[in-house]
Write an enzyme that holds these catalytic residues in place. Structure first.
Site, PDB file in Angstrom:
ATOM      1  N   LYS A 155       1.577  -1.268  -0.455  1.00  0.00           N
ATOM      2  CA  LYS A 155       0.034   0.140   0.047  1.00  0.00           C
ATOM      3  C   LYS A 155       0.805   0.812  -0.126  1.00  0.00           C
ATOM      4  O   LYS A 155       2.407   0.983   0.242  1.00  0.00           O
ATOM      5  CB  LYS A 155      -0.742  -0.469   1.176  1.00  0.00           C
ATOM      6  CG  LYS A 155      -2.043  -1.281   1.220  1.00  0.00           C
ATOM      7  CD  LYS A 155      -3.038  -0.638   1.985  1.00  0.00           C
ATOM      8  CE  LYS A 155      -4.088  -1.619   2.641  1.00  0.00           C
ATOM      9  NZ  LYS A 155      -4.875  -1.173   4.065  1.00  0.00           N
ATOM     10  N   HIS A 158       2.172   6.812   3.013  1.00  0.00           N
ATOM     11  CA  HIS A 158       2.386   7.800   2.714  1.00  0.00           C
ATOM     12  C   HIS A 158       2.481   8.950   4.205  1.00  0.00           C
ATOM     13  O   HIS A 158       2.935   8.579   4.909  1.00  0.00           O
ATOM     14  CB  HIS A 158       0.199   7.901   3.533  1.00  0.00           C
ATOM     15  CG  HIS A 158      -0.202   7.098   4.713  1.00  0.00           C
ATOM     16  ND1 HIS A 158       0.069   7.753   6.124  1.00  0.00           N
ATOM     17  CD2 HIS A 158      -0.711   6.612   4.487  1.00  0.00           C
ATOM     18  CE1 HIS A 158      -1.311   6.762   6.575  1.00  0.00           C
ATOM     19  NE2 HIS A 158      -0.822   5.368   5.755  1.00  0.00           N
ATOM     20  N   HIS A 161       3.323   7.873   7.191  1.00  0.00           N
ATOM     21  CA  HIS A 161       4.067   6.970   7.574  1.00  0.00           C
ATOM     22  C   HIS A 161       5.489   8.033   7.602  1.00  0.00           C
ATOM     23  O   HIS A 161       6.680   7.601   8.918  1.00  0.00           O
ATOM     24  CB  HIS A 161       4.542   6.220   6.282  1.00  0.00           C
ATOM     25  CG  HIS A 161       3.017   5.042   6.738  1.00  0.00           C
ATOM     26  ND1 HIS A 161       2.383   5.155   5.830  1.00  0.00           N
ATOM     27  CD2 HIS A 161       2.642   4.457   7.549  1.00  0.00           C
ATOM     28  CE1 HIS A 161       1.738   4.633   5.697  1.00  0.00           C
ATOM     29  NE2 HIS A 161       2.072   3.779   6.740  1.00  0.00           N
TER      30      HIS A 161
HETATM   31  N1  ARG Z   1       1.400   0.223   9.558  1.00  0.00           N
HETATM   32  C1  ARG Z   1       0.241   0.681  10.237  1.00  0.00           C
HETATM   33  C2  ARG Z   1      -0.136   2.057   9.271  1.00  0.00           C
HETATM   34  O1  ARG Z   1      -0.109   1.625   8.169  1.00  0.00           O
HETATM   35  C3  ARG Z   1       0.875   1.684  11.350  1.00  0.00           C
HETATM   36  C4  ARG Z   1       0.972   0.433  12.815  1.00  0.00           C
HETATM   37  C5  ARG Z   1       1.573   1.316  13.774  1.00  0.00           C
HETATM   38  N2  ARG Z   1       1.653   0.178  15.359  1.00  0.00           N
HETATM   39  C6  ARG Z   1       1.449  -0.262  15.432  1.00  0.00           C
HETATM   40  N3  ARG Z   1       1.338  -1.003  16.334  1.00  0.00           N
HETATM   41  N4  ARG Z   1      -0.371  -0.733  15.645  1.00  0.00           N
HETATM   42  O2  ARG Z   1      -1.931   2.082   9.589  1.00  0.00           O
END
Ligand code: ARG
Length: 641
Positions: A155, A158, A161
């Site tokens: 994905k 964005h 991130h």
């Molecule tokens: N991969 C997730 C996202 O892009 C963020 C992860 C954040 N960390 C966690 N421990 N939930 O939305």
């Protein structure tokens, strides 16, 4: 203790008596702490208040005009007319060589550090410690795990991130400087139904060659194509009224594939593993450009089934689970926490969910790393999710849930490049480098002197993106503005880089070995000159007045500058409490603005050697602090630009 003895010795050389040091203070690393100790001792002597209470009552001053430290008298728990008391205390306060003056303002006392003392202590300290100036062993023996960036494979990467990467990288550096053992972790979104979608898509549209070349890009393209298929099949089904076939529809196949993955099917996992590994390899390079190196690439996939089963068991045991049509959820409303709503922890088909994996991941990390603190750098859009799983852990009986910290942040608006919307971190970095290179080329003469223009453009460009991001309070949203952030006017990354390269050029022009710089006479008289020197010249009235005015200006500027320089270690510590990168960014702009206005009145080249050395020592220290501060933020300072 050794370092403390060194400090006492160093002070006695300056004819200063070391104050008694309070437990848990770091006077040997932080001159503001040294002054805190001195002031606390005096306050205690004059009022009878306990030294520790006096120490803790000393507050930070944000602006130089209000002193370096402030004590609000009510905090000392004294009775009587506090306004009068402030006046009396200020009059009786012994300056001890540490202070310049003490000012009573209402019920407050403002303490102004002596520039003479600071110049003699701070400058050599900065020059000797170099890159270590500002560091202190506050977190000695303690471990902090910082989870940040955490993009989803296949994905788009964005803005959320990007911010998590920048802020998390900064926090990791900061804790390291403060003596903590830091574990940098990337928790990839590498599990879930989308991997079923991706696998089906790859079998239809994928190419091994493309995957090897640019895995992140290719997987994303495949992901987009297959999702279009899913969408059109759905549309078709709605139009015709014929429901989707679980076996033949793309969506059904994807679901089935993910189910196989969750059951540990070797063949299904093989493909997924390839996607994951190639993506990580690519990511390592991109993060490297930002000076970020992870200790662990973890991810949602890495939470073991065993842990997840245990989580479910414990949730049942603690009666935190409710059933709803075959699905299992935690209903916070029923548990007296209305605001948290409810959250699904297991789907009807038995597969796990985001929140369940977060619960399991936290427990596994505690077991494996036994952290003292764990920081999650996640967008504020996920505030509810984070609250839900922190609270659930606490309700499950894990006391260490109190050691979990959510560092959240707002959104970025309008982040697009010339080629369109941003999809990958690489796009942003390429784009900013290109634009910066164009700007640099406008000054042909300077450009010719830059050794590796591409590399320099990369560093300046990255600093532009980073400063724009870390300038304001985290929680604020901001608009992504290419032109604004790349301008060298105003408070931008390029401005900081420019200040650094200017300071470097002062050093280059003087070309004096560091040992000699360290021997400079750092008295205020030597750096700025004296009234006597001016009087001796028997100038005409007008000229003499002008010279005296310039002298006063030099003293004023140097005083402000050294006071700012002295507060760097304390600024780092403060930032580790509020987890705000803007604390450091604001500090660095204060430092560079003060440098540039001081430099205007304090010439270096062309001065007699003794004066030149001292002024060079001062500016070299500024450069070192600026360099240290930029590096904490994750920025690489440039030599020329
Ligand atoms: N991969 C997730 C996202 O892009 C963020 C992860 C954040 N960390 C966690 N421990 N939930 O939305």
């Amino acid at each position: 203790t050794d370092v403390k003895e060194d400090l006492s010795e160093q002070l006695s050389k300056l004819h200063l008596q070391a104050p008694e040091f309070i437990e848990g203070s770091y006077p040997e690393y932080n001159v503001v702490d040294l002054c805190r100790n001195y002031i606390a001792g005096q306050l205690s002597k004059l009022t009878g208040v306990d030294k520790k209470i006096a120490y803790d009552s000393l507050a930070w001053s944000i602006v130089l005009e209000k002193g370096d430290l402030i004590v609000p008298l009510p905090r000392l728990r004294l009775k009587g007319d506090l306004v009068q008391m402030a006046k009396d205390l200020a009059a009786k306060f012994e300056l001890g060589g540490f202070l310049d003056h003490v000012a009573p303002v209402g019920k407050f006392l403002q303490f102004f550090f002596s520039p003479k003392f600071l110049l003699n202590v701070v400058t050599p300290d900065v020059l000797k410690r170099g890159a270590k100036y500002g560091s202190a062993p506050l977190g000695k023996g303690k471990t902090v795990l910082v989870e940040f960036s955490s993009p989803n494979i296949a994905k788009p990467f964005h803005a959320g991130h990007l911010r998590s990467t920048i802020i998390g990288g900064f926090l990791s550096n900061l804790y390291e400087r403060l003596g903590w053992k830091v574990i940098r972790m990337n928790y990839l979104g590498d599990w879930g139904k989308q991997f079923g979608v991706l696998a089906v898509g790859f079998n239809k549209y994928g190419s091994d060659e493309e995957l090897a070349k640019n895995p992140i890009q290719h997987l994303f393209e495949v992901y987009v194509k297959i999702n279009q298929d899913i969408a059109s099949e759905k549309e078709e089904a709605e139009k015709t009224g014929i429901p989707l076939d679980e076996k033949t529809s793309t969506d059904g196949q994807a679901r089935a594939f993910f189910k196989r993955m969750e059951q540990g099917d070797k063949e299904a996992l093989k493909l997924w593993k390839k996607f994951r590994e190639l993506s990580i390899t690519k990511y390592i390079g991109t993060y490297g450009r930002l000076n970020i190196k992870y200790d662990v690439y973890s991810g949602e996939s890495q939470v073991s089934q065993k842990t997840m089963d245990m989580v479910m068991e414990q949730l049942h045991e603690k009666k935190l689970i409710h059933e709803d049509k075959g699905a299992l959820l935690v209903d916070f409303k029923k548990l007296g926490k209305k605001k948290l709503g409810k959250v699904l922890v297991q789907k009807t088909d038995g597969t796990s969910l985001y929140v369940t994996r977060d619960l399991g991941a936290a427990i596994e990390r505690k077991n494996k790393y036994n952290f003292d603190k764990m920081i999650y750098v996640i967008a504020s859009q996920q505030d509810l999710h984070v609250k839900q799983f922190f609270t659930t852990l606490k309700m499950m009986g894990y006391k260490w849930a109190d050691d979990l910290i959510h560092v959240n942040f707002g959104m970025v608006l309008g982040m697009s490049t010339r080629k369109g919307t941003v999809v990958f971190l690489d796009d942003i970095l390429e784009n900013v480098q290109e634009r910066m290179l164009e700007i640099m080329q406008k000054n042909k003469e300077k450009f010719a002197q830059v050794e590796d223009p591409k590399e320099v453009a990369d560093q300046i460009g990255i600093s532009a993106v980073m400063i724009q991001d870390m300038q304001a309070k985290r929680i604020n949203n901001y608009e992504f503005g290419w032109d604004r952030m790349l301008s060298s006017e105003g408070d931008t990354g390029p401005y900081l880089q420019y200040a650094h390269s200017r300071l470097r050029s002062i050093e280059r022009n003087c070309n004096i070995p560091p040992e000699d710089v360290l021997k400079a006479d750092m008295s205020l008289d030597n750096i700025c000159g004296t009234v006597e020197q001016i009087k001796k010249q028997n100038l005409d009235k007008e000229e003499e007045e002008k010279q005296l005015k310039n002298l006063a200006l030099r003293i004023e500027k140097v005083t402000a500058l050294i006071r700012i320089m002295a507060s760097y270690p304390d600024t780092l510590r403060y930032a580790s409490k509020n987890h705000e990168p803007s604390t450091i960014v604001t500090y660095l702009f204060k430092l560079t603005h003060q440098f540039s206005s001081t430099y205007k009145v304090l010439r270096v080249m062309g001065e007699p050697r003794e004066i030149l050395l001292a002024r060079l020592a001062l500016f070299s220290s500024v450069r070192q602090i600026l360099n240290n501060g930029m590096r904490v933020l994750g920025i690489t300072p440039v030599e020329r630009m």
